[in-house]
Scaffold this motif. Structure first.
Motif, PDB file in Angstrom:
ATOM      1  N   GLU A   1      -2.420   1.078  -6.767  1.00 22.47           N
ATOM      2  CA  GLU A   1      -3.137  -0.128  -6.309  1.00 22.47           C
ATOM      3  C   GLU A   1      -3.173  -0.455  -4.755  1.00 22.47           C
ATOM      4  O   GLU A   1      -3.766  -1.464  -4.411  1.00 22.47           O
ATOM      5  CB  GLU A   1      -2.678  -1.387  -7.076  1.00 22.47           C
ATOM      6  CG  GLU A   1      -2.844  -1.385  -8.494  1.00 22.47           C
ATOM      7  CD  GLU A   1      -2.368  -2.433  -9.436  1.00 22.47           C
ATOM      8  OE1 GLU A   1      -1.646  -3.403  -8.931  1.00 22.47           O
ATOM      9  OE2 GLU A   1      -2.480  -2.368 -10.535  1.00 22.47           O
ATOM     10  N   VAL A   2      -2.446   0.570  -4.217  1.00 22.60           N
ATOM     11  CA  VAL A   2      -2.307   0.305  -2.817  1.00 22.60           C
ATOM     12  C   VAL A   2      -2.919   1.790  -2.190  1.00 22.60           C
ATOM     13  O   VAL A   2      -2.065   2.376  -1.358  1.00 22.60           O
ATOM     14  CB  VAL A   2      -0.836   0.015  -2.221  1.00 22.60           C
ATOM     15  CG1 VAL A   2      -0.464  -1.422  -2.666  1.00 22.60           C
ATOM     16  CG2 VAL A   2       0.094   1.211  -2.934  1.00 22.60           C
ATOM     17  N   ARG A   3      -4.006   1.996  -2.106  1.00 20.92           N
ATOM     18  CA  ARG A   3      -4.624   3.447  -1.740  1.00 20.92           C
ATOM     19  C   ARG A   3      -4.500   3.660  -0.225  1.00 20.92           C
ATOM     20  O   ARG A   3      -4.114   4.549   0.158  1.00 20.92           O
ATOM     21  CB  ARG A   3      -6.080   3.755  -2.234  1.00 20.92           C
ATOM     22  CG  ARG A   3      -6.808   4.527  -1.707  1.00 20.92           C
ATOM     23  CD  ARG A   3      -6.696   5.925  -2.222  1.00 20.92           C
ATOM     24  NE  ARG A   3      -7.181   6.795  -1.334  1.00 20.92           N
ATOM     25  CZ  ARG A   3      -8.096   7.759  -1.699  1.00 20.92           C
ATOM     26  NH1 ARG A   3      -8.488   7.851  -3.096  1.00 20.92           N
ATOM     27  NH2 ARG A   3      -8.487   8.651  -0.715  1.00 20.92           N
ATOM     28  N   ASP A   4      -4.971   2.357   0.432  1.00 18.67           N
ATOM     29  CA  ASP A   4      -4.924   2.474   1.776  1.00 18.67           C
ATOM     30  C   ASP A   4      -3.545   2.566   2.313  1.00 18.67           C
ATOM     31  O   ASP A   4      -3.303   3.643   3.197  1.00 18.67           O
ATOM     32  CB  ASP A   4      -5.434   1.207   2.523  1.00 18.67           C
ATOM     33  CG  ASP A   4      -6.922   1.041   1.951  1.00 18.67           C
ATOM     34  OD1 ASP A   4      -7.391   2.094   1.978  1.00 18.67           O
ATOM     35  OD2 ASP A   4      -7.595  -0.136   2.276  1.00 18.67           O
ATOM     36  N   LEU A   5      -2.700   1.941   1.756  1.00 14.17           N
ATOM     37  CA  LEU A   5      -1.223   2.225   2.231  1.00 14.17           C
ATOM     38  C   LEU A   5      -0.536   3.624   2.000  1.00 14.17           C
ATOM     39  O   LEU A   5       0.111   3.996   2.797  1.00 14.17           O
ATOM     40  CB  LEU A   5      -0.171   1.170   1.623  1.00 14.17           C
ATOM     41  CG  LEU A   5       1.094   0.780   1.941  1.00 14.17           C
ATOM     42  CD1 LEU A   5       1.099   0.316   3.440  1.00 14.17           C
ATOM     43  CD2 LEU A   5       1.764  -0.309   1.153  1.00 14.17           C
TER      44      LEU A   5
ATOM     45  N   GLU B   1      -2.587   5.971   1.950  1.00 12.35           N
ATOM     46  CA  GLU B   1      -3.027   7.133   2.899  1.00 12.35           C
ATOM     47  C   GLU B   1      -2.289   7.006   4.344  1.00 12.35           C
ATOM     48  O   GLU B   1      -1.950   7.835   4.885  1.00 12.35           O
ATOM     49  CB  GLU B   1      -4.373   6.863   3.082  1.00 12.35           C
ATOM     50  CG  GLU B   1      -5.367   7.543   2.143  1.00 12.35           C
ATOM     51  CD  GLU B   1      -7.072   7.403   2.373  1.00 12.35           C
ATOM     52  OE1 GLU B   1      -7.271   7.235   3.518  1.00 12.35           O
ATOM     53  OE2 GLU B   1      -7.680   7.576   1.473  1.00 12.35           O
ATOM     54  N   GLU B   2      -1.988   5.925   4.413  1.00 13.62           N
ATOM     55  CA  GLU B   2      -1.043   5.679   5.864  1.00 13.62           C
ATOM     56  C   GLU B   2       0.121   6.471   5.729  1.00 13.62           C
ATOM     57  O   GLU B   2       0.809   6.760   6.519  1.00 13.62           O
ATOM     58  CB  GLU B   2      -0.993   4.202   5.934  1.00 13.62           C
ATOM     59  CG  GLU B   2      -2.393   3.297   6.755  1.00 13.62           C
ATOM     60  CD  GLU B   2      -2.048   1.854   6.790  1.00 13.62           C
ATOM     61  OE1 GLU B   2      -1.050   1.552   7.289  1.00 13.62           O
ATOM     62  OE2 GLU B   2      -3.099   1.093   6.758  1.00 13.62           O
ATOM     63  N   LEU B   3       0.889   6.359   4.306  1.00 14.94           N
ATOM     64  CA  LEU B   3       2.034   6.959   4.182  1.00 14.94           C
ATOM     65  C   LEU B   3       1.937   8.597   4.604  1.00 14.94           C
ATOM     66  O   LEU B   3       2.838   9.118   5.081  1.00 14.94           O
ATOM     67  CB  LEU B   3       2.515   6.760   2.841  1.00 14.94           C
ATOM     68  CG  LEU B   3       4.118   7.497   2.504  1.00 14.94           C
ATOM     69  CD1 LEU B   3       4.900   6.669   3.357  1.00 14.94           C
ATOM     70  CD2 LEU B   3       4.272   7.074   0.941  1.00 14.94           C
ATOM     71  N   LEU B   4       0.823   8.930   3.990  1.00 16.46           N
ATOM     72  CA  LEU B   4       0.517  10.458   4.337  1.00 16.46           C
ATOM     73  C   LEU B   4       0.466  10.770   5.762  1.00 16.46           C
ATOM     74  O   LEU B   4       0.977  11.722   6.272  1.00 16.46           O
ATOM     75  CB  LEU B   4      -0.729  11.077   3.783  1.00 16.46           C
ATOM     76  CG  LEU B   4      -0.863  11.652   2.007  1.00 16.46           C
ATOM     77  CD1 LEU B   4       0.032  10.629   1.163  1.00 16.46           C
ATOM     78  CD2 LEU B   4      -2.005  12.059   1.929  1.00 16.46           C
TER      79      LEU B   4
ATOM     80  N   HIS C   1       5.104  -1.372   9.012  1.00  8.10           N
ATOM     81  CA  HIS C   1       3.929  -1.799   7.986  1.00  8.10           C
ATOM     82  C   HIS C   1       4.321  -3.299   7.175  1.00  8.10           C
ATOM     83  O   HIS C   1       3.896  -3.812   6.247  1.00  8.10           O
ATOM     84  CB  HIS C   1       3.473  -1.037   6.863  1.00  8.10           C
ATOM     85  CG  HIS C   1       2.882   0.235   7.459  1.00  8.10           C
ATOM     86  ND1 HIS C   1       3.476   1.184   8.088  1.00  8.10           N
ATOM     87  CD2 HIS C   1       1.591   0.449   7.491  1.00  8.10           C
ATOM     88  CE1 HIS C   1       2.598   2.073   8.418  1.00  8.10           C
ATOM     89  NE2 HIS C   1       1.389   1.673   8.106  1.00  8.10           N
ATOM     90  N   ASP C   2       5.801  -3.444   7.397  1.00 11.79           N
ATOM     91  CA  ASP C   2       6.404  -4.779   6.693  1.00 11.79           C
ATOM     92  C   ASP C   2       6.266  -4.981   5.462  1.00 11.79           C
ATOM     93  O   ASP C   2       5.693  -5.761   4.945  1.00 11.79           O
ATOM     94  CB  ASP C   2       5.703  -6.083   7.461  1.00 11.79           C
ATOM     95  CG  ASP C   2       6.464  -7.287   7.083  1.00 11.79           C
ATOM     96  OD1 ASP C   2       7.552  -7.319   6.666  1.00 11.79           O
ATOM     97  OD2 ASP C   2       5.855  -8.362   7.066  1.00 11.79           O
ATOM     98  N   ILE C   3       6.699  -3.533   4.649  1.00 12.90           N
ATOM     99  CA  ILE C   3       6.512  -3.545   3.438  1.00 12.90           C
ATOM    100  C   ILE C   3       7.909  -3.055   2.762  1.00 12.90           C
ATOM    101  O   ILE C   3       8.735  -2.798   3.558  1.00 12.90           O
ATOM    102  CB  ILE C   3       5.436  -2.682   2.932  1.00 12.90           C
ATOM    103  CG1 ILE C   3       5.538  -1.248   3.607  1.00 12.90           C
ATOM    104  CG2 ILE C   3       4.104  -3.075   3.168  1.00 12.90           C
ATOM    105  CD1 ILE C   3       6.188  -0.231   2.782  1.00 12.90           C
TER     106      ILE C   3
ATOM    107  N   ASP D   1       2.978   5.761  -6.592  1.00 18.13           N
ATOM    108  CA  ASP D   1       1.729   5.782  -5.720  1.00 18.13           C
ATOM    109  C   ASP D   1       1.593   7.179  -4.992  1.00 18.13           C
ATOM    110  O   ASP D   1       0.467   7.710  -4.787  1.00 18.13           O
ATOM    111  CB  ASP D   1       1.846   4.758  -4.508  1.00 18.13           C
ATOM    112  CG  ASP D   1       2.106   3.197  -5.282  1.00 18.13           C
ATOM    113  OD1 ASP D   1       0.976   2.890  -5.985  1.00 18.13           O
ATOM    114  OD2 ASP D   1       3.171   2.455  -5.035  1.00 18.13           O
ATOM    115  N   VAL D   2       2.589   7.518  -4.526  1.00 16.05           N
ATOM    116  CA  VAL D   2       2.494   8.639  -3.633  1.00 16.05           C
ATOM    117  C   VAL D   2       3.536   9.825  -4.218  1.00 16.05           C
ATOM    118  O   VAL D   2       4.614   9.405  -4.581  1.00 16.05           O
ATOM    119  CB  VAL D   2       2.710   8.526  -2.276  1.00 16.05           C
ATOM    120  CG1 VAL D   2       2.899  10.081  -1.325  1.00 16.05           C
ATOM    121  CG2 VAL D   2       1.754   7.794  -1.495  1.00 16.05           C
TER     122      VAL D   2
END
Lengths: 435, 312
Positions: A333-337, A339-342, A73-75, A102-103
């Motif tokens: 503030e990174v809800r989409d990210l 979810e992707e982690l999940l 994800h380049d993060i 966030d998670v």
């Protein structure tokens, strides 16, 4: 008197410029003390992932996968693991201080408390999709509160009864057919071990609140007792509950089949006693067998063990089920990210690797159906025990509830109060607490 | 004009004027300490004020909403049995702990003050418990007292005194002794070092004169050492009392306050109620009461301390 001539704060002792420098420096230090110190580097990360209890056996797993997620994800992912002792306080502090991750991965029984603080994001969309259908129903429901999913089931654990085959043999019991179907069976075997062998027959934990509760509730439920009623009011002193606690305390006080001083023993103490061959029976997680197998491979212990279901009481059989959830925090503030982690960590192969390394039950059905779990002598009883699984009630103040309940167990175990008195007092206090 | 003259020359000057003059004379000193004063206010006064404020609110674990309840927490606390049990246990913990540390520390200090072989080694060795983190010492003692694996039980079993391990920390009647022994072991070196420093400041001439007068060792100790050491003993026991009162690590690590809350003290209960159970308001009320007890104790103690005209 030499000091009479000295004014330490007089004109000669310090000039105006020096004084201003001093004031400036003092002010800066004071300001630094007031507003500084918060720099934990978290501002540099794109997503924060908080977990707890990551030990040596799983550290590499997270390091490798976190790195892979960062690359994909380049993060930048900030991964933090805290000890279990500090875990709940850490989560609460971070939420209250508007510094929530966030998670987070944690016990699902904490969900009610944080939902009350509006600190968790419902993830109904995810859990009601094809992705969420992969989880065992019961485990998914363990992450549900007030009609919404506030997490995905990350890992689960339940309990079975271990017995030491060598000790059984020494006591004249049949190690291949141990006859441990009910509590009375277990007591009869324990009495024979007490009379015929030198090893303590049964491990009973009484020292630590959470662990003592998690050992005792098997007895409580199997006698038909409950902790709360349908309206979530305390209901700990029913006649069934008194019977259960009477049986439990008599194991120590009347039958003397336990290790000495259960009130000194944590669950970890009795597990270690069993793992070193110094105990006849114990209720424990699957990782007990994994630990023994490893110790046997290393030549540290040499005994055979068997695993059976937790014995049944008059009203049934239960295996305490604990679920760890992975949740998304409202402050993210990174809800989409998130979810992707999940989705990343619930990849089947990744989940399989985690469960097998850590010794937890898989939560994804397809993973549980793999040969590793289905054909393993260690895992098979735990897969079977899933049908008897029961979780602690979801209460926002469960810690307080459990502490009071365990106090009653300890009072009875110490023979300070009869089981009836101990549970009546607990009921009265809990009613006051929860009114 | 000197400050002394300013203070004495004009009896008609008002007290206020004299005070203002005094302040003006020392304006730079006050300016210089102002930043530190502000800093201390922010890190000490503010949390104390916030704790007082929080104790008047209901602040449950599962909500961000605080509800003003006035003195309700205090009323509930004073009407609860556990509060008096905690007071009794805290008092026992402090009295036995401080007395044990002081007596043992004095005994060690007196012996280390002698001209004995290996004195430097022993002085260093006695410092070791003080240098080990409390939590680690507590874990060590928990293992020493463990009913199955502990050294203590192993020795007693070997000597045939007992026939099965005793669970000291699991016995509600004696668990507190198991914990207080660890606390005394940890805290004694501090007392010993402080007392040793005090002993070394007593002029040898006093002992020599007493010896010439025919005073025995015990009389020298009773009439010279103890009176000369009094200020050191008082300040060391005051500090030790405060530290023992607020001590958390040893008890929490060894017993978590159990079994059946018999090793709980006020500080352990504050943590249990406020942080573990999440009742911040009630926990804050217990904290305020603990603060008041300690504050009153310190004032009384210092009054006694300075009653003979001596000052810190």
């Amino acid at each position: 008197m030499p000091n009479d001539a000295t004014d330490p704060f007089g004109e000669e002792s310090i000039d105006r410029r020096q004084m201003m420098k001093g004031l400036g420096a003092g002010g800066i230090i004071a300001l630094a003390g007031c507003i500084g110190g918060g720099g934990d580097g978290s501002d540099d990360s794109d997503i924060q992932f908080l977990t707890m209890g990551v030990g040596d056996n799983i550290e590499d797993f997270f390091e490798e996968n976190n790195a892979q997620f960062e690359e994909e994800h380049d993060i930048t992912l900030e991964f933090t693991s805290v000890t279990w002792d500090n875990a709940q306080q850490t989560v609460n502090n971070r939420v209250d201080g508007n510094e929530a991750p966030d998670v987070g991965r944690w016990p699902a029984r904490w969900i009610p408390q944080l939902v009350g603080k509006e600190a968790l994001e419902p993830i109904d969309d995810l859990m009601e999709s094809e992705w969420g259908d992969r989880f065992y129903d019961g485990m998914a429901e363990g992450c549900m509160y007030q009609g919404s999913y506030y997490g995905a089931p990350w890992a689960a654990s339940n309990k079975c009864l271990y017995y030491n085959k060598d000790v059984f043999e020494a006591a004249g019991l049949d190690p291949e057919d141990p006859q441990l179907d009910t509590w009375d069976d277990m007591l009869a075997a324990a009495q024979q071990i007490r009379d015929e062998a030198e090893t303590p027959a049964l491990g009973l934990a009484g020292a630590d609140a959470i662990e003592t509760g998690s050992q005792y509730y098997h007895y409580h439920w199997s006698y038909g007792a409950d902790l709360i009623d349908d309206d979530s009011n305390p209901a700990v002193n029913s006649s069934e509950a008194v019977d259960a606690l009477t049986f439990y305390t008599n194991l120590h006080l009347e039958h003397e089949v336990t290790q000495s001083s259960p009130l000194s023993s944590t669950r970890q103490d009795i597990r270690q006693m069993f793992e070193t061959g110094e105990l006849g029976m114990v209720i424990a997680h699957v990782y007990t067998s994994l630990n023994i197998d490893e110790a046997k491979e290393n030549g540290e212990v040499d005994f055979d063990y068997g695993i059976v279901q937790v014995p049944a009481g008059p009203e049934g059989r239960y295996s305490l089920n604990t679920i760890d959830a992975i949740s998304i925090f409202s402050q993210t503030e990174v809800r989409d990210l998130a979810e992707e982690l999940l989705q990343f960590y619930f990849d089947e192969d990744r989940h399989f690797e985690y469960a097998t390394n850590k010794g937890f039950m898989p939560t994804i059905e397809a993973v549980g159906e793999r040969d590793h779990f289905q054909n393993s002598e260690n895992w098979a009883p735990y897969i079977e025990a899933a049908q008897y699984a029961r979780a602690r009630p979801k209460l926002s103040n469960f810690n307080e509830f459990n502490n009071r309940m365990v106090q009653a167990i300890q009072e009875a175990l110490a023979d300070q109060k009869s089981p009836q008195e101990a549970l009546d007092d607990a009921q009265s206090d809990l009613e006051d607490t929860m009114e | 004009m000197s400050i002394a003259e300013e203070y004495t020359e004009t009896p008609a000057d008002s007290r206020l004027k004299r005070s203002l003059t005094y302040l003006w004379q020392r304006r730079r000193a006050y300016l210089l300490i102002a930043p530190v004063t502000l800093f201390l206010c922010s890190v000490i006064a503010y949390p104390i004020f916030e704790t007082f404020r929080l104790s008047l609110y209901e602040s449950p674990a599962d909500s961000n909403i605080e509800t003003y309840v006035g003195l309700q927490h205090y009323v509930e606390i004073f009407n609860s049995d556990i509060f008096y049990q905690l007071l009794s246990q805290t008092g026992r913990w402090v009295v036995v702990g401080v007395a044990g540390k002081a007596l043992l520390g004095l005994l060690i200090a007196v012996h280390l003050n002698q001209d004995i072989r290996g004195r430097k080694f022993f002085r260093t060795a006695f410092l070791i418990p003080w240098g080990i983190p409390y939590a680690i010492s507590a874990v060590v003692f928990r293992w020493i007292e463990h009913p199955q694996y502990g050294y203590l039980n192993a020795v007693l079993l070997e000597l045939g005194i007992i026939d099965q391990g005793i669970g000291i920390l699991g016995n509600p009647n004696i668990a507190w002794i198991g914990v207080v022994v660890a606390d005394i072991w940890i805290g004694t070196p501090f007392m010993a070092i402080i007392f040793l420093a005090g002993l070394q400041s007593i002029p040898q001439e006093l002992y020599e004169a007493a010896a010439i007068d025919g005073a025995e060792k015990w009389q020298q100790f009773r009439y010279i050492t103890l009176p000369q050491l009094k200020p050191v003993i008082l300040i060391a026991t005051l500090l030790s009392t405060i530290w023992t009162f607020v001590s958390f690590d040893t008890i929490w690590t060894m017993t978590g306050g159990g079994p059946i809350n018999t090793t709980s003290t006020l500080v352990i209960w504050i943590y249990q109620v406020g942080l573990k159970n999440g009742n911040l308001g009630e926990g804050a009320a217990y904290s305020v009461l603990g603060f008041v007890f300690l504050f009153v104790f310190a004032i009384i103690y210092l009054r006694i301390y300075t009653s003979g005209g001596e000052e810190l």
